[in-house]
Enzyme design. Structure first.
Site, PDB file in Angstrom:
ATOM      1  CB  SER A 222      -0.923  -0.103   1.291  1.00 19.99           C
ATOM      2  OG  SER A 222      -1.537   1.277   1.282  1.00 19.99           O
TER       3      SER A 222
ATOM      4  CE1 TYR B  91      -4.845  -1.530   5.304  1.00 16.98           C
ATOM      5  CE2 TYR B  91      -4.017   0.593   4.661  1.00 16.98           C
ATOM      6  CZ  TYR B  91      -4.238  -0.689   4.229  1.00 16.98           C
ATOM      7  OH  TYR B  91      -4.414  -1.067   2.987  1.00 16.98           O
TER       8      TYR B  91
END
Length: 244
Positions: free
Chosen positions: A144, A157
């Site tokens: 990510s 996250y």
């Protein structure tokens, strides 16, 4: 008929029931791979598997899977090898985002992200590596943007995705001599069901951010490599850095 680049190969895609996962299943099948679809939603897995078999003439296997359960992950690998004979590609795509602000994040939300994003990636990779060494295959992890740059909106996250990148790149250094390629695909926002209170599908209009099929094509590109390794591919919306 011309040979396809992944003819005779077999793959597992976790988180295969929607978004990046389902588009990755389609891309790998288009390239000729037989695909095991792993996620929790069995009805959705079977729907996608039937569609892919019809459209691309490959074999599929729908395996309801909780990637945080070591035994279930082991069964996924066993069923895949029994069905297809070997494993050539593992795509660690299953992921979860919950909460945001650390001070307000519940322990349950924290553990859910750690369990799926970290433990799930580890358990699937550990189970798959001996098989990928036999086939000199490809391991692809979905990282990510959040795993490369500080993310004040969701630090936990972000931390899980920094872990995924560090883990994958370190595994690459360990298994390269065994002929295994390890790749990390790093998207920014992707228009999928992914998200917490509001999904990215709801938040962004078509064309505003990256589409799932674009990430799937990056995964398929990495999976097609036979002698080289795609170390990392970053796919960001074109204005991502405009506010930096």
């Amino acid at each position: 008929m011309a040979a396809k680049p992944l003819d005779g190969k077999s793959a597992i895609v976790t988180g295969a029931s929607s978004g990046i996962g389902s588009e990755t299943v389609r891309a790998l099948a288009r390239d000729g791979a037989n695909v095991a679809l792993a996620a929790r939603r069995e009805d959705r897995l079977e729907e996608i598997a039937d569609e892919v078999e019809h459209d691309h003439g490959v074999e599929t296997l729908a395996v309801p899977t909780d990637v945080t359960d070591e035994g279930v992950v082991g069964e996924l690998l066993t069923e895949t090898v029994e069905a297809f004979g070997e494993l050539d590609v593992l795509v660690n795509n299953a992921g979860l985002a919950r909460g945001g602000d650390v001070a307000k994040l519940s322990t349950e939300e924290y553990r859910a992200m750690m369990d799926v994003n970290v433990d799930g990636t580890f358990l699937a990779t550990r189970a798959a590596l001996p098989l990928l060494e036999e086939s000199e295959g490809n391991l692809v992890c979905i990282g990510s943007f959040a795993g490369q740059y500080p993310r004040p909106s969701n630090p936990v996250y972000a931390a899980t995705k920094w872990w995924v990148r560090g883990f994958a790149l370190s595994v690459a250094a360990a298994v390269g001599e065994e002929g295994v390629a390890v790749s990390v695909i790093n998207p920014s926002e992707v228009r999928t069901e992914f998200g917490d209170d509001e999904s990215f599908n709801e938040r962004f209009a078509e064309g505003e951010v990256t589409e799932p099929v674009e990430i799937a094509e990056a995964v398929a590109f990495a999976a097609r490599q036979e002698n080289s390794t795609v170390s990392e591919l970053d796919l960001y919306r074109r204005d991502k850095f405009s506010g930096f």
